[in-house]
Design an enzyme around this catalytic site. Structure first.
Site, mmCIF file in Angstrom:
data_model
loop_
_atom_site.group_PDB
_atom_site.id
_atom_site.type_symbol
_atom_site.label_atom_id
_atom_site.label_comp_id
_atom_site.label_asym_id
_atom_site.label_seq_id
_atom_site.Cartn_x
_atom_site.Cartn_y
_atom_site.Cartn_z
ATOM 1 N N GLU A 297 -12.007 0.724 17.800
ATOM 2 C CA GLU A 297 -13.065 0.758 16.774
ATOM 3 C C GLU A 297 -14.006 -0.441 16.819
ATOM 4 O OE1 GLU A 297 -10.539 0.706 13.166
ATOM 5 O OE2 GLU A 297 -11.440 -1.238 12.677
ATOM 6 N N ARG B 221 -3.788 0.716 11.086
ATOM 7 C CA ARG B 221 -4.459 0.116 12.241
ATOM 8 C C ARG B 221 -4.483 1.153 13.355
ATOM 9 N NH1 ARG B 221 -6.356 -2.853 9.283
ATOM 10 N NH2 ARG B 221 -6.280 -5.127 9.183
ATOM 11 N N ILE C 89 0.837 -1.208 0.000
ATOM 12 C CA ILE C 89 0.000 0.000 0.000
ATOM 13 C C ILE C 89 0.872 1.259 0.000
ATOM 14 C CG2 ILE C 89 -1.697 1.315 1.345
ATOM 15 C CD1 ILE C 89 -2.796 -1.468 2.304
ATOM 16 N N CYS D 155 2.368 0.963 7.819
ATOM 17 C CA CYS D 155 3.057 -0.219 8.364
ATOM 18 C C CYS D 155 2.040 -1.050 9.148
ATOM 19 C CB CYS D 155 4.212 0.216 9.269
ATOM 20 S SG CYS D 155 3.698 1.223 10.655
ATOM 21 N N ASP E 66 -8.865 6.426 9.273
ATOM 22 C CA ASP E 66 -9.838 5.426 8.812
ATOM 23 C C ASP E 66 -9.940 4.296 9.828
ATOM 24 O OD1 ASP E 66 -11.639 4.360 6.800
ATOM 25 O OD2 ASP E 66 -10.144 2.781 6.520
ATOM 26 N N HIS F 164 -13.323 2.751 8.829
ATOM 27 C CA HIS F 164 -12.613 1.590 8.255
ATOM 28 C C HIS F 164 -13.205 1.219 6.888
ATOM 29 C CE1 HIS F 164 -9.800 -1.808 9.661
ATOM 30 N NE2 HIS F 164 -9.797 -1.766 8.352
HETATM 31 P P1 NAD Z 1 2.785 -4.877 3.567
HETATM 32 O O1 NAD Z 1 3.148 -6.009 4.444
HETATM 33 O O2 NAD Z 1 2.852 -5.052 2.085
HETATM 34 O O3 NAD Z 1 3.672 -3.608 3.940
HETATM 35 C C1 NAD Z 1 3.947 -3.212 5.255
HETATM 36 C C2 NAD Z 1 5.312 -2.557 5.252
HETATM 37 O O4 NAD Z 1 5.535 -2.020 6.559
HETATM 38 C C3 NAD Z 1 6.450 -3.536 4.955
HETATM 39 O O5 NAD Z 1 7.271 -3.029 3.909
HETATM 40 C C4 NAD Z 1 7.221 -3.608 6.281
HETATM 41 O O6 NAD Z 1 8.617 -3.803 6.106
HETATM 42 C C5 NAD Z 1 6.906 -2.225 6.857
HETATM 43 N N1 NAD Z 1 7.146 -2.137 8.293
HETATM 44 C C6 NAD Z 1 7.015 -3.093 9.243
HETATM 45 N N2 NAD Z 1 7.359 -2.593 10.453
HETATM 46 C C7 NAD Z 1 7.708 -1.307 10.247
HETATM 47 C C8 NAD Z 1 8.173 -0.268 11.098
HETATM 48 N N3 NAD Z 1 8.354 -0.473 12.420
HETATM 49 N N4 NAD Z 1 8.456 0.931 10.563
HETATM 50 C C9 NAD Z 1 8.301 1.159 9.231
HETATM 51 N N5 NAD Z 1 7.874 0.202 8.372
HETATM 52 C C10 NAD Z 1 7.572 -1.001 8.880
HETATM 53 O O7 NAD Z 1 1.298 -4.445 4.013
HETATM 54 P P2 NAD Z 1 0.252 -3.609 3.164
HETATM 55 O O8 NAD Z 1 -0.574 -4.532 2.341
HETATM 56 O O9 NAD Z 1 0.932 -2.461 2.523
HETATM 57 O O10 NAD Z 1 -0.718 -3.095 4.334
HETATM 58 C C11 NAD Z 1 -0.258 -2.194 5.330
HETATM 59 C C12 NAD Z 1 -1.277 -2.138 6.449
HETATM 60 O O11 NAD Z 1 -2.471 -1.522 5.971
HETATM 61 C C13 NAD Z 1 -1.754 -3.525 6.928
HETATM 62 O O12 NAD Z 1 -0.894 -4.029 7.929
HETATM 63 C C14 NAD Z 1 -3.122 -3.249 7.451
HETATM 64 O O13 NAD Z 1 -3.033 -3.032 8.858
HETATM 65 C C15 NAD Z 1 -3.537 -1.940 6.781
HETATM 66 N N6 NAD Z 1 -4.747 -2.087 5.944
HETATM 67 C C16 NAD Z 1 -5.802 -1.284 6.187
HETATM 68 C C17 NAD Z 1 -6.946 -1.388 5.410
HETATM 69 C C18 NAD Z 1 -8.137 -0.481 5.618
HETATM 70 O O14 NAD Z 1 -9.219 -0.739 5.065
HETATM 71 N N7 NAD Z 1 -8.027 0.603 6.348
HETATM 72 C C19 NAD Z 1 -7.003 -2.332 4.390
HETATM 73 C C20 NAD Z 1 -5.876 -3.136 4.163
HETATM 74 C C21 NAD Z 1 -4.760 -3.002 4.938
#
Ligand code: NAD
Length: 339
Positions: A263, A234, A155, A205, A258, A295
């Site tokens: 929540e 989150r 993302i 993240c 979001d 969300h």
């Molecule tokens: P992803 O696993 O592809 O990417 C997460 C990135 O965060 C990775 O590159 C990882 O190395 C990095 N990371 C981990 N710990 C970190 C830290 N301490 N500091 C900086 N970077 C760090 O995940 P994604 O698919 O991109 O999704 C990201 C988050 O989005 C998910 O974990 C989920 O919680 C959230 N999400 C929210 C919704 C929504 O509807 N609001 C939907 C999907 C996902």
């Protein structure tokens, strides 16, 4: 497989039924959120399908396993709500949908930025009241501003691509730098550097024990006065009480959420006839420079199609005894102690 689908809304049923035409699983749709009280509804089901606010703590997993469940299929990317150590101890297989539409979430993060900056949410109400005054609606050009991206995974990379298109300078923080983001012009820096130099900070993240309350009084103190903070990841990445203090003092200039750390008792339900008893959440809603959505960042047609198709494909693969790339492997260092 016989699957109990918890937290079902009409759209879940529509998209899962459509995807199931090629799988033929036996799906039972339950409106109830999975909790300690509702876990016995899954008695006799080999698999349960859960969403982001279902309770997947150790006691709930124990009840599920007692009832015969062996597979937990998450229809989400995030798995912070699962006690992975307990799942491993109980022999439960956990699968998820790692990337269903990074565009949905990244675009929603940008929508929050644009709305907050240009005060679209306020302008909408004003114009409907016949108030065409511009006072209080002043924004700034995004072009040339510095955007800090925390987490440049699936993302975060799409988000980086979009804000690069606006002509923003990009700072990124991620333990695993991403070549595509570097090509887009992102500078990987320390978190402290990112906090100090960003006009806008977007959280992409995951929530882990390491990132819990990543945004707190100390880290906010490092940020520029008037910073815009965006969280579509989150809720518990942010210490909400510290954030409210910073909104009151003006240190945080805009907040777009979001997700919210408490929540589970609010989002996805129509509570418009009830009194909201969460005072912290209610306080957030009083700020003109705070925009909260419930969300919904994932909520696009493409994402729902992918979620349904991948969830059922994961279950079919597990039933066939095949290796499932979307299995959540239990790394105790990441999972932390049993909750
Ligand atoms: P992803 O696993 O592809 O990417 C997460 C990135 O965060 C990775 O590159 C990882 O190395 C990095 N990371 C981990 N710990 C970190 C830290 N301490 N500091 C900086 N970077 C760090 O995940 P994604 O698919 O991109 O999704 C990201 C988050 O989005 C998910 O974990 C989920 O919680 C959230 N999400 C929210 C919704 C929504 O509807 N609001 C939907 C999907 C996902």
């Amino acid at each position: 497989m016989r699957i109990a689908v918890f937290s079902t809304k009409g759209h879940d049923q529509r998209y899962l039924d459509a995807a199931n035409t090629v799988h033929g699983h036996d799906l039972t749709y339950l409106e109830a959120r999975l909790t300690r009280r509702t876990a016995t509804l899954a008695d006799g089901y080999e698999a349960i399908c859960a969403f982001v606010n279902d309770d997947l703590s150790a006691p709930v997993l124990e009840t599920l396993v007692k009832g015969g469940t062996t597979l937990l299929a998450l229809r989400s990317a995030g798995f912070n709500h699962v006690d992975l150590a307990a799942a491993a101890d109980l022999g439960l297989t956990v699968v998820r949908v790692p990337a269903y539409s990074p565009y949905a979430v990244a675009e929603h993060a940008v929508a929050l930025i644009l709305a907050l900056n240009r005060k679209t949410h306020r302008a909408y109400n004003r114009v409907r009241e016949g108030n065409f005054a511009l006072q209080g609606l002043l924004g700034y050009d995004l072009h040339g501003r510095t955007v800090g991206v925390i987490g440049t995974g699936t993302i975060g990379t799409v988000f980086t691509r979009i804000v690069a298109g606006f002509g923003c300078r990009i700072l990124a923080a991620d333990p695993y730098p991403n070549e595509e983001c570097v090509q887009l012009g992102a500078d990987y820096v320390s978190l402290d550097h990112l906090f100090r130099d960003s006009d806008i900070i977007a959280l992409h993240c995951p929530l882990t024990p390491q990132t819990h309350h990543l945004i707190n009084a100390e880290t906010i103190a490092l940020m520029r006065r008037g910073v815009m903070l965006i969280n579509t990841s989150r809720g518990a990445l942010i210490d909400t009480v510290a954030t409210i203090d910073a909104l009151k003092s003006g240190h945080i200039g805009h907040l777009g959420l979001d997700v919210y750390e408490e929540e589970a008792d609010l989002f996805f339900e129509d509570l418009s006839d009830r009194v909201i008893t969460d005072d912290v959440f209610s306080r957030l809603l009083t700020f003109p420079n705070v925009l909260v959505t419930g969300h919904q960042a994932f909520f696009t047609e493409e994402a729902l199609e992918h979620i349904a198709a991948t969830t059922l494909a994961n279950i079919t693969a597990v039933a066939a005894g095949e290796a499932v790339p979307n299995e959540v492997s239990v790394d105790r260092a990441v999972a932390g102690p049993r909750k």
